[in-house]
Enzyme design. Structure first.
Site, mmCIF file in Angstrom:
data_model
loop_
_atom_site.group_PDB
_atom_site.id
_atom_site.type_symbol
_atom_site.label_atom_id
_atom_site.label_comp_id
_atom_site.label_asym_id
_atom_site.label_seq_id
_atom_site.Cartn_x
_atom_site.Cartn_y
_atom_site.Cartn_z
ATOM 1 N N ARG A 97 -41.130 -29.049 -122.274
ATOM 2 C CA ARG A 97 -40.392 -29.353 -123.506
ATOM 3 C C ARG A 97 -38.904 -29.101 -123.262
ATOM 4 N NH1 ARG A 97 -43.797 -30.902 -128.116
ATOM 5 N NH2 ARG A 97 -45.875 -30.426 -127.350
ATOM 6 N N ILE A 98 -38.077 -29.793 -124.029
ATOM 7 C CA ILE A 98 -36.625 -29.617 -123.923
ATOM 8 C C ILE A 98 -36.181 -28.701 -125.059
ATOM 9 C CG2 ILE A 98 -34.399 -30.805 -123.959
ATOM 10 C CD1 ILE A 98 -36.051 -33.360 -123.110
ATOM 11 N N LEU A 99 -35.462 -27.647 -124.698
ATOM 12 C CA LEU A 99 -34.989 -26.704 -125.718
ATOM 13 C C LEU A 99 -33.758 -27.281 -126.420
ATOM 14 C CD1 LEU A 99 -35.407 -23.454 -123.594
ATOM 15 C CD2 LEU A 99 -36.851 -24.188 -125.519
ATOM 16 N N HIS A 115 -36.648 -26.567 -110.585
ATOM 17 C CA HIS A 115 -36.898 -28.007 -110.544
ATOM 18 C C HIS A 115 -37.224 -28.406 -109.102
ATOM 19 C CE1 HIS A 115 -36.700 -32.146 -111.786
ATOM 20 N NE2 HIS A 115 -35.972 -32.411 -110.720
ATOM 21 N N ASP A 147 -28.638 -25.965 -119.408
ATOM 22 C CA ASP A 147 -27.625 -26.338 -120.402
ATOM 23 C C ASP A 147 -28.230 -27.418 -121.296
ATOM 24 O OD1 ASP A 147 -27.564 -28.668 -118.957
ATOM 25 O OD2 ASP A 147 -25.510 -28.431 -118.229
ATOM 26 N N GLY A 149 -28.247 -30.589 -121.093
ATOM 27 C CA GLY A 149 -28.784 -31.770 -120.425
ATOM 28 C C GLY A 149 -30.147 -31.499 -119.804
ATOM 29 N N ASP A 151 -31.955 -30.847 -116.540
ATOM 30 C CA ASP A 151 -31.784 -30.449 -115.128
ATOM 31 C C ASP A 151 -30.334 -30.627 -114.656
ATOM 32 O OD1 ASP A 151 -34.562 -29.974 -115.050
ATOM 33 O OD2 ASP A 151 -34.958 -32.057 -114.537
HETATM 34 C C1 GRF Z 1 -43.000 -26.853 -110.411
HETATM 35 O O1 GRF Z 1 -43.006 -27.806 -109.395
HETATM 36 C C2 GRF Z 1 -41.645 -26.730 -111.046
HETATM 37 O O2 GRF Z 1 -40.606 -26.927 -110.140
HETATM 38 C C3 GRF Z 1 -41.662 -27.842 -112.053
HETATM 39 O O3 GRF Z 1 -42.974 -27.859 -112.557
HETATM 40 C C4 GRF Z 1 -43.854 -27.293 -111.604
HETATM 41 C C5 GRF Z 1 -44.528 -26.149 -112.268
HETATM 42 O O4 GRF Z 1 -45.524 -25.586 -111.452
HETATM 43 N N1 GRF Z 1 -40.644 -27.645 -113.050
HETATM 44 P P1 GRF Z 1 -46.203 -24.216 -111.864
HETATM 45 O O5 GRF Z 1 -46.746 -24.409 -113.278
HETATM 46 O O6 GRF Z 1 -45.150 -23.132 -111.828
HETATM 47 O O7 GRF Z 1 -47.294 -23.995 -110.883
#
Ligand code: GRF
Length: 207
Positions: A97-99, A115, A147, A149, A151
């Site tokens: 979700r986006i905050l 990410h 922030d 945006g 990522d």
């Molecule tokens: C990870 O690859 C993370 O970078 C991305 O979503 C995935 C989450 O994996 N945002 P997990 O739930 O921490 O195993």
């Protein structure tokens, strides 16, 4: 919560392997934070089970709407749970979700995210698949400040992995994930150490 440790909150929607990596890091001596609570928009998220197994509060917050955003009352509930535990740092890990800007303004400490790409390349969903489709030779992961945006916030830490001949989305994601588990706790350690140093300089922590 161990004395002298900064309370950390986590938001996760799924598997929770990064939640696990941070729980494991916090179990070690010398880590500056402790996970005080893990919250999820999904009741069945394995991330919540991982928290419970570690003796950490695990809370499902009904998002009260479909799509990328939470309803304002759901965000308020999350803020209240964080505030109750004096959470100083919020770490997102696979939180789908986006905050809202309102949430980000209201939370008093740093908000971090992990990410699975070398940002600013491939923000958003399916980063590993898009990296492969693009033919990149080096992939990786990024921990960044959140922030407004998607990522886009300032980068705190990155790790690179090679793309190997014959990789598919699953093999590349697995290689990246191992690095995620290494850099996320280290990034949290660095941010907490820096903010404690700042607070000391400002004179509000007694040595
Ligand atoms: C990870 O690859 C993370 O970078 C991305 O979503 C995935 C989450 O994996 N945002 P997990 O739930 O921490 O195993």
């Amino acid at each position: 919560m161990r004395q002298g440790r900064v309370p950390i909150g986590m938001l996760a929607s799924g598997r929770g392997s990064n939640v696990q990596a941070i729980l494991d890091a916090a179990a070690e001596n010398g880590f500056p934070g402790d996970v005080a609570v893990v919250l999820s928009d999904r009741e069945d998220a394995p991330a919540l089970d991982r928290a419970r197994r570690a003796g950490v509060d695990a809370i499902h917050v009904d998002p009260l709407r479909k799509g990328a955003r939470l309803a304002p009352t759901a965000e308020e509930r999350i803020l209240a749970e964080l505030e109750r535990r004096r959470v100083h740092l919020l770490a997102l890990a696979g939180f789908m979700r986006i905050l809202s800007p309102r949430f980000l303004d209201a939370f008093p400490g740093p908000v971090l995210n992990i990410h699975p790409s070398l940002l600013p390349a491939f923000p958003g969903l399916h980063a590993q698949r898009r990296a492969l489709d693009h033919g990149v030779k080096i992939a990786g992961c990024t921990v960044h400040h959140v922030d407004r945006g998607i990522d886009t916030g300032p980068i705190i830490a990155q790790a690179a992995v090679p793309v190997i001949e014959g990789d598919d989305e699953a093999t590349l994601a697995k290689r990246i994930l191992a690095k995620e588990h290494a850099i996320y706790p280290e990034a949290i350690r660095a941010v907490l150490s820096a903010s404690v140093a700042d607070t000391r300089r400002e004179g509000s922590i007694d040595e």
